[in-house]
Write a protein that holds these residues in place. Structure first.
Motif, mmCIF file in Angstrom:
data_model
loop_
_atom_site.group_PDB
_atom_site.id
_atom_site.type_symbol
_atom_site.label_atom_id
_atom_site.label_comp_id
_atom_site.label_asym_id
_atom_site.label_seq_id
_atom_site.Cartn_x
_atom_site.Cartn_y
_atom_site.Cartn_z
ATOM 1 N N SER A 94 0.850 -1.189 0.000
ATOM 2 C CA SER A 94 0.000 0.000 0.000
ATOM 3 C C SER A 94 0.884 1.237 0.000
ATOM 4 C CB SER A 94 -0.917 -0.008 1.226
ATOM 5 O OG SER A 94 -1.758 1.127 1.260
ATOM 6 N N LYS A 95 0.454 2.254 -0.714
ATOM 7 C CA LYS A 95 1.190 3.515 -0.800
ATOM 8 C C LYS A 95 0.173 4.647 -0.840
ATOM 9 C CE LYS A 95 4.226 6.051 -4.014
ATOM 10 N NZ LYS A 95 4.964 5.965 -5.299
ATOM 11 N N PHE A 96 0.325 5.615 0.049
ATOM 12 C CA PHE A 96 -0.689 6.667 0.143
ATOM 13 C C PHE A 96 -0.087 7.921 0.772
ATOM 14 C CE2 PHE A 96 -0.843 3.514 3.458
ATOM 15 C CZ PHE A 96 -0.848 4.231 4.636
ATOM 16 N N LYS A 97 -0.819 9.018 0.667
ATOM 17 C CA LYS A 97 -0.342 10.305 1.173
ATOM 18 C C LYS A 97 -0.387 10.318 2.699
ATOM 19 C CE LYS A 97 -1.068 15.312 0.695
ATOM 20 N NZ LYS A 97 0.359 15.556 0.409
ATOM 21 N N ASN A 98 0.648 10.846 3.277
ATOM 22 C CA ASN A 98 0.748 10.924 4.734
ATOM 23 C C ASN A 98 -0.167 12.016 5.294
ATOM 24 O OD1 ASN A 98 1.593 10.616 7.380
ATOM 25 N ND2 ASN A 98 3.443 11.844 7.113
ATOM 26 N N ASP A 99 -0.984 11.663 6.264
ATOM 27 C CA ASP A 99 -1.808 12.634 6.975
ATOM 28 C C ASP A 99 -0.998 13.143 8.164
ATOM 29 O OD1 ASP A 99 -3.603 14.102 8.419
ATOM 30 O OD2 ASP A 99 -5.218 12.616 8.372
ATOM 31 N N LYS A 100 -0.379 14.300 8.015
ATOM 32 C CA LYS A 100 0.543 14.802 9.027
ATOM 33 C C LYS A 100 -0.158 15.246 10.313
ATOM 34 C CE LYS A 100 4.083 16.230 5.711
ATOM 35 N NZ LYS A 100 4.988 17.319 5.258
#
Length: 386
Positions: A94-100
């Protein structure tokens, strides 16, 4: 794990690698892989995954590895390196945008958003060697041998180990079949070396308490427990070993202690219900000039003006100046071990100095620094000339 389509490497810090070890060993809950996007989103919505609550997302993002994570493809297997050594592999599922805005287990103590990566990955991974797993298996063997049912956890840096800690040890052992001591890194700038702490904690256990009923679980190079900022994490690793209780002091950082109708409450109360573990909050221990012994402030009838506190910062200041703290604060043996470590080869011509100052019964033996400090303190305690 398949090795097809291997590409670039991920370089981990020691702390990141040890967190990988904690996850794989099931020490941070039942999830033993890096979470995917759906699991992360479930954590955001419900505070947990598959009914198990957890304060941090088990997803990996890293600013220094961000370029690699940007390029990685689903299905690729990446080598994991730590200190130039191949330590494992991960299959990117899985690869996804980091929710900072979300707490991430690998950046739980990070203050600046600039230090966080843009991309997260999830997936199964394997590690070629894990001291965390080794310690866990050793603990489980001891637990089985003792048939321990009542297991209590203590999480502390013991920086340094003082008489107040001793009271906690003894109180805990009295009420448990087995005690597991999670030894964590120091968080102060002048904190003592981890291996040194491990040495004097083990020395104390070997000499002064039932050693077969205490297991030291070292958590070296792991930053997530620094300063006790999130005691829930401490409860989670305790529960992972099926501990029935966890003992914390009322001055525990991050405990958030308050009183509701004269009943003490903490941020761990809800956690205790969710995880089925009893949280015991012990009062502060001090040395009372009237009682002439270490007491809790709750049980001592004398005022605070008679209480001498076990201030770890001040004790370390004395030790780093080469001064032996009074035994009322720390056991002499602990002080000797620390001083010998902080000031190696401090005394020139040690053997001659030892023979000149102390009675030797005519026996010439090579002496260690610890023995010199011990004999010197004995001379300080001779008061017939005063």
């Amino acid at each position: 794990m398949g090795l097809q389509r291997k590409s670039k490497n991920l370089v981990l810090t020691k702390s990141e690698y040890e967190i990988f070890c904690l996850i794989k060993a099931g020490m941070l809950g039942s999830c033993t892989h890096l979470m995917n996007e759906n699991e992360r989103d479930e954590l955001i919505k419900t505070g947990g995954v598959k009914g198990e609550k957890f304060p941090y997302a088990l997803t990996f993002s890293s600013a220094k590895n961000d370029q690699i994570l940007q390029q990685v493809q689903i299905g690729q297997v990446l080598d994991l390196y730590c200190e130039k050594k191949l330590v494992g592999q991960i299959k990117v599922e899985s690869k996804f945008k980091n929710d900072k805005s979300l707490n991430n287990i690998f950046s739980s103590n990070t203050c600046s958003l600039e230090d966080l990566g843009e991309i997260c990955i999830g997936g199964e991974f394997e590690l070629f060697e894990s001291k965390i797993e080794q310690s866990k298996q050793e603990f489980l063997h001891i637990k089985k041998t003792l048939n321990a049912r009542s297991i209590t956890a203590i999480v502390s840096s013991f920086d340094p180990l003082h008489r107040g800690h001793e009271r906690i040890f003894r109180w805990t052992i009295d009420k448990a079949d087995l005690v597991v001591v999670f030894l964590i890194e120091s968080y102060e700038e002048n904190g003592l070396d981890f291996e040194l702490k491990h040495k004097f904690v083990q020395s104390f256990i070997q000499q002064y308490i039932p050693k077969e009923r205490v297991f030291v679980f070292p958590l070296k190079d792991i930053a997530i427990f620094h300063a006790h900022l999130n005691p829930k994490l401490e409860g989670i690793i305790a529960k992972s070993l099926n501990c029935t209780k966890i003992v914390v002091g009322q001055n525990h950082t991050g405990l958030g202690m308050f009183f509701d109708n004269n009943i003490p409450r903490t941020m761990l109360d809800e956690f205790a219900k969710d995880y089925g573990i009893e949280v015991v909050v012990l009062p502060e221990f001090v040395f009372c000039e009237k009682c002439k012994v270490a007491v809790s402030i709750k049980s001592c009838p004398h005022g605070s003006h008679h209480h001498i506190k076990f201030n770890t910062t001040s004790l370390k200041t004395l030790l780093r100046l080469g001064i032996i703290p009074p035994p009322v604060f720390m056991r002499r043996e602990i002080s000797f071990i620390i001083l010998a470590h902080l000031f190696p080869n401090r005394f020139k011509h040690m053997q001659k100095l030892y023979n000149d100052l102390f009675a030797t019964q005519g026996i010439i033996e090579e002496r260690k620094d610890e023995e010199f400090y011990a004999q010197l303190l004995k001379l300080y305690q001779i008061t017939y000339m005063v």
